[in-house]
Structure formats: structure tokens, C-alpha cells
Scaffold this motif. Sequence first.
Motif, PDB file in Angstrom:
ATOM      1  N   LEU A 213      49.325  -1.742   1.931  1.00 28.73           N
ATOM      2  CA  LEU A 213      49.270  -1.895   3.407  1.00 28.73           C
ATOM      3  C   LEU A 213      49.791  -3.398   3.739  1.00 28.73           C
ATOM      4  O   LEU A 213      50.741  -3.416   4.426  1.00 28.73           O
ATOM      5  N   VAL A 214      49.328  -4.127   3.100  1.00 32.99           N
ATOM      6  CA  VAL A 214      49.670  -5.773   3.393  1.00 32.99           C
ATOM      7  C   VAL A 214      51.160  -5.896   3.234  1.00 32.99           C
ATOM      8  O   VAL A 214      51.964  -6.581   3.926  1.00 32.99           O
ATOM      9  N   ALA A 215      51.560  -5.665   2.016  1.00 35.17           N
ATOM     10  CA  ALA A 215      52.983  -5.815   1.568  1.00 35.17           C
ATOM     11  C   ALA A 215      53.741  -5.224   2.135  1.00 35.17           C
ATOM     12  O   ALA A 215      55.015  -5.700   2.477  1.00 35.17           O
ATOM     13  N   LEU A 216      53.576  -3.927   2.696  1.00 34.34           N
ATOM     14  CA  LEU A 216      54.400  -3.004   3.665  1.00 34.34           C
ATOM     15  C   LEU A 216      54.524  -3.835   4.906  1.00 34.34           C
ATOM     16  O   LEU A 216      55.829  -3.937   5.444  1.00 34.34           O
ATOM     17  N   GLY A 217      53.834  -4.406   5.385  1.00 36.43           N
ATOM     18  CA  GLY A 217      53.663  -4.954   6.558  1.00 36.43           C
ATOM     19  C   GLY A 217      54.746  -6.190   6.567  1.00 36.43           C
ATOM     20  O   GLY A 217      55.445  -6.418   7.360  1.00 36.43           O
ATOM     21  N   VAL A 218      54.476  -7.039   5.510  1.00 41.54           N
ATOM     22  CA  VAL A 218      55.548  -8.082   5.176  1.00 41.54           C
ATOM     23  C   VAL A 218      56.816  -7.704   5.004  1.00 41.54           C
ATOM     24  O   VAL A 218      57.900  -8.170   5.444  1.00 41.54           O
ATOM     25  N   LEU A 219      57.104  -6.632   4.150  1.00 43.17           N
ATOM     26  CA  LEU A 219      58.519  -6.173   3.854  1.00 43.17           C
ATOM     27  C   LEU A 219      59.182  -5.259   5.224  1.00 43.17           C
ATOM     28  O   LEU A 219      60.200  -5.836   4.972  1.00 43.17           O
ATOM     29  N   GLU A 220      58.451  -4.797   5.771  1.00 40.76           N
ATOM     30  CA  GLU A 220      59.031  -3.631   6.753  1.00 40.76           C
ATOM     31  C   GLU A 220      59.006  -4.326   8.260  1.00 40.76           C
ATOM     32  O   GLU A 220      59.778  -4.116   9.039  1.00 40.76           O
TER      33      GLU A 220
END
Length: 196
Positions: free
Chosen positions: A125-132
Motif C-alpha cells: 500500500l505504501v509503495a503503491l502510493g509512492v509509485l502511482e
Amino acid sequence: MIDVGRHARSVAPLIAFVASLWAAHVFNIALQGALTERFGLIPRRIDGLDGILAMPFLHGDWAHLSANTPPLLVLGGLIILLAPDRFWTATLLGVLLGGALTWLFARHNNHIGASGLIFAWFGFLVALGVLERSARALIGAGVAVFFYGAPTLLGLAPEDSRISWDGHLAGLAAGVVAAWALHRPPRRAPEPWDAN
């Protein structure tokens, strides 16, 4: 806009999955912990490899399972709500890669519990926020950090030596890798067109 009614119905498999953890624990108690002894993840031992898949279903006691249940429901529910088409792939990657990293690098012990998956979902969830950087992805990351940011940090450096911090770290890394593999690049605004 998020269709809450449709996504609420899609949470049923998550609830069934969590219920299966409780059923497995009851069965393990009936067998006097035989499942933990036979199917726990034991690093760098061939007979510990099946623990990669079994580890999330095995818990030491009711307190262990009860502590894991709310974050499983919240974080898993967030992924279903915000990225439903990626839930099962992210889960499978979290379990397999997190388990494999635990098997390769963790301390020699019998690693059990769904906390590795919890850390994988948090990392996803956290990495998806950073990436997208979309509104959905940022909401998911924000809610995950708000509710589980501090517990995640504490879980990476626990005071209790029986807690698998190395399994937590492996799960977190697996979640980040899953987000990287499954993310969709942010949409770029079209270049302005000069009509002159």
C-alpha cells in the motif's frame, strides 16, 4: 469514484481467508500443535520449505491470532477497495517472496503467523502510493501509515526475541516488490499544443 457496495461484496473472500486462519488454529489445537511442528517455516532446511505457504495459517496462541486479525482485515480490505484487480496477485507475491526471503535469511527458528503477510500488504500500500501518486493510491498509503505505521516500525525492532522481526522485514520487502511489479505509472498530462 469508488463503488463501495461492489467492493464491500468483494471483501467476502478476505473474510473467508481470515476465517480459514481461525479454523486452522482450532484444528492445530485439536492436534496439540502438530501442524506448527510439521509445517512451520524453518530457514535453510528442506523440511521447512512448506512453511513458505503454511506460515500465515499457523499461530502460537489465541492472542497471536487475535492480534493479527484486525490488520489483516483493514489492510487487506484497503487493497480490495483501492486496487481489487491486484489483491490476489499482491497477496501471492507477498506470501511466496516474503516466505522465500524468510527461509533464505531469517534466524534459525520455527517462523509462524500471518504477520509477514500483514507487513507485505502494508509495504504494498505504501509503495503503491509512492509509485502511482493517484488519489486512490495515496489514500491507501495514508490510511495504512496512519493506522499501522508505528506498529510496523515496532515490529521491525521488537523487544520480544520470539517475534519474527526478520519475517516482518521479508514481508515488507516482498510487499514493496509486489507494488513495483504491479504498479501503473502515473498518467502524464498531454503536452500543450501550440496552435500558432
